[in-house]
Design an enzyme around this catalytic site. Structure first.
Site, mmCIF file in Angstrom:
data_model
loop_
_atom_site.group_PDB
_atom_site.id
_atom_site.type_symbol
_atom_site.label_atom_id
_atom_site.label_comp_id
_atom_site.label_asym_id
_atom_site.label_seq_id
_atom_site.Cartn_x
_atom_site.Cartn_y
_atom_site.Cartn_z
ATOM 1 N N SER A 33 0.775 -1.157 -0.224
ATOM 2 C CA SER A 33 0.054 0.040 -0.038
ATOM 3 C C SER A 33 0.937 1.326 0.004
ATOM 4 C CB SER A 33 -0.694 -0.107 1.301
ATOM 5 O OG SER A 33 -1.721 -1.054 1.341
ATOM 6 N N HIS A 64 -3.855 0.832 -4.421
ATOM 7 C CA HIS A 64 -3.227 -0.392 -5.043
ATOM 8 C C HIS A 64 -3.840 -0.272 -6.584
ATOM 9 C CE1 HIS A 64 -1.733 -2.907 -1.917
ATOM 10 N NE2 HIS A 64 -2.328 -2.244 -1.227
ATOM 11 N N HIS A 86 -5.624 -8.765 -1.111
ATOM 12 C CA HIS A 86 -5.659 -9.391 0.440
ATOM 13 C C HIS A 86 -6.541 -9.885 0.825
ATOM 14 C CE1 HIS A 86 -3.719 -5.126 -0.031
ATOM 15 N NE2 HIS A 86 -2.957 -5.153 0.967
ATOM 16 N N TYR A 88 -8.631 -9.808 3.238
ATOM 17 C CA TYR A 88 -9.722 -8.885 3.817
ATOM 18 C C TYR A 88 -10.878 -8.542 2.660
ATOM 19 C CZ TYR A 88 -7.005 -4.838 2.655
ATOM 20 O OH TYR A 88 -6.348 -3.903 2.311
ATOM 21 N N MET A 217 -1.464 -6.527 7.317
ATOM 22 C CA MET A 217 -2.554 -7.461 6.708
ATOM 23 C C MET A 217 -2.147 -8.222 5.292
ATOM 24 S SD MET A 217 -5.637 -4.404 7.087
ATOM 25 C CE MET A 217 -5.691 -3.490 8.646
ATOM 26 N N ASN A 241 2.696 3.944 10.470
ATOM 27 C CA ASN A 241 2.173 4.435 11.914
ATOM 28 C C ASN A 241 2.768 3.912 12.877
ATOM 29 O OD1 ASN A 241 0.178 2.706 10.229
ATOM 30 N ND2 ASN A 241 -0.333 2.567 12.289
ATOM 31 N N HIS A 253 -6.385 4.799 6.945
ATOM 32 C CA HIS A 253 -5.658 4.310 5.378
ATOM 33 C C HIS A 253 -5.100 5.561 5.010
ATOM 34 C CE1 HIS A 253 -5.074 1.938 2.273
ATOM 35 N NE2 HIS A 253 -5.302 2.421 1.228
HETATM 36 N N1 HPA Z 1 -2.105 -2.376 11.370
HETATM 37 C C1 HPA Z 1 -2.421 -3.157 10.450
HETATM 38 N N2 HPA Z 1 -2.078 -3.014 9.129
HETATM 39 C C2 HPA Z 1 -1.475 -1.783 8.822
HETATM 40 C C3 HPA Z 1 -0.933 -0.863 9.730
HETATM 41 C C4 HPA Z 1 -1.575 -1.181 11.124
HETATM 42 O O1 HPA Z 1 -1.391 -0.314 12.039
HETATM 43 N N3 HPA Z 1 -0.619 0.178 9.123
HETATM 44 C C5 HPA Z 1 -0.292 0.010 8.002
HETATM 45 N N4 HPA Z 1 -0.943 -1.304 7.633
#
Ligand code: HPA
Length: 279
Positions: A33, A64, A86, A88, A217, A241, A253
């Site tokens: 991402s 993406h 992914h 999800y 993820m 982050n 996101h």
């Molecule tokens: N958690 C899960 N997936 C992620 C995160 C997160 O803090 N940051 C970017 N992808």
């Protein structure tokens, strides 16, 4: 009950790709991402949209694109996945890892996998890059291993070893490239969750206790499938982050995509350096 991907399904995708390219890629590169930029610097690129491949899942996530870009980086023939799939998004584990199967049937020996991740290690800051030295398969521990179902004996064994998911000499190469370029490279363990919700503060404290340094993820199923077929893997996480262990901040996101802008040149520098030295 999942639908499992068969060898003939994989090979029908492989055939369509082979019909359009005349080079033998030495590495498959999966872009995470916000890290899509590298695909735009591939030279003599042939672009094949996932939409045009039979039974191929399409990435539905903002940030993406959805195509293979095949060409040269640092003079080395590569196949880049601009946009990953992914779990999800609602695809099966077989669909999520189909691109890795395609790499294997294209006889690509190495995979470079990148992702955006939350920094669980307290010293990690947004914008950092982490060399993935090992992984925690949390999805697999809850019954979501991509190798479940009939084994593809032509590719690998039923019970593959996972003692070295990330190739030690590639790790060493990445460290060297980072050092030569004055880049601070973090290192650690990546924990793979299904998402799409970000983690709660208690989830994150649990992950930290379990030995995770970063959380995301993706990646883990792809690496398991890569190792099943004995590909050598290099993994890089862009820390987008800081894990919110006490619930004082929110994760979005947009933040992940924004951090990608700082991370992309660093990840690109390492990938280019590693490719240059790839035998
Ligand atoms: N958690 C899960 N997936 C992620 C995160 C997160 O803090 N940051 C970017 N992808």
């Amino acid at each position: 009950m999942q639908n499992f991907i068969t060898l003939s399904e994989i090979d029908s995708v492989v055939k369509m790709i082979k019909d359009q390219i005349s080079i033998q890629p030495v590495a498959g590169i999966i872009l995470g991402s916000g890290l899509n930029g590298l695909a735009d610097s591939v030279q003599d690129a042939v672009r094949i949209s996932y939409n045009d491949l039979p039974n191929f899942p399409v990435s539905t996530v903002h940030g993406h694109a959805g195509r293979f870009v095949i060409g040269y980086l640092e003079g080395k023939p590569v196949l880049v996945m601009q946009g990953r799939i992914h779990y999800y998004e609602g695809y099966t584990m077989g669909q999520v890892t189909l691109p890795v199967r395609v790499m294997q049937r294209l006889d690509i020996p190495s995979m470079i996998v990148t992702n955006a991740a939350g920094g669980v290690h307290p010293d990690f800051e947004p914008g950092d890059v982490m060399l993935i030295t090992d992984q925690i398969n949390l999805m697999g521990m809850s019954g979501l291993n991509p190798l479940m179902g009939p084994n593809l004996d032509e590719i690998g064994t039923r019970f593959p070893d996972m003692s070295q998911p990330y190739d030690r000499s590639y790790c060493e190469l990445a460290r060297q490239v980072a050092m030569d370029n004055g880049l601070t490279l973090r290192e650690g363990v990546y924990a793979g969750l299904s998402g799409p919700s970000f983690e709660s503060p208690a989830d994150l404290r649990f992950l930290r206790m379990a030995g995770a340094d970063a959380v995301g993820m993706s990646t883990v199923p792809e690496v398991i499938v890569a190792r099943h077929g004995n590909m050598r893997v290099l993994g890089l996480s862009g820390i987008s982050n800081k894990a919110n262990l006490d619930g004082s901040t929110v994760t979005t996101h947009e933040e992940v995509i924004e951090a990608g802008k700082v991370i992309t040149p660093k990840v690109e520098m390492i990938i280019r350096g590693v490719l240059r030295d790839l035998e």
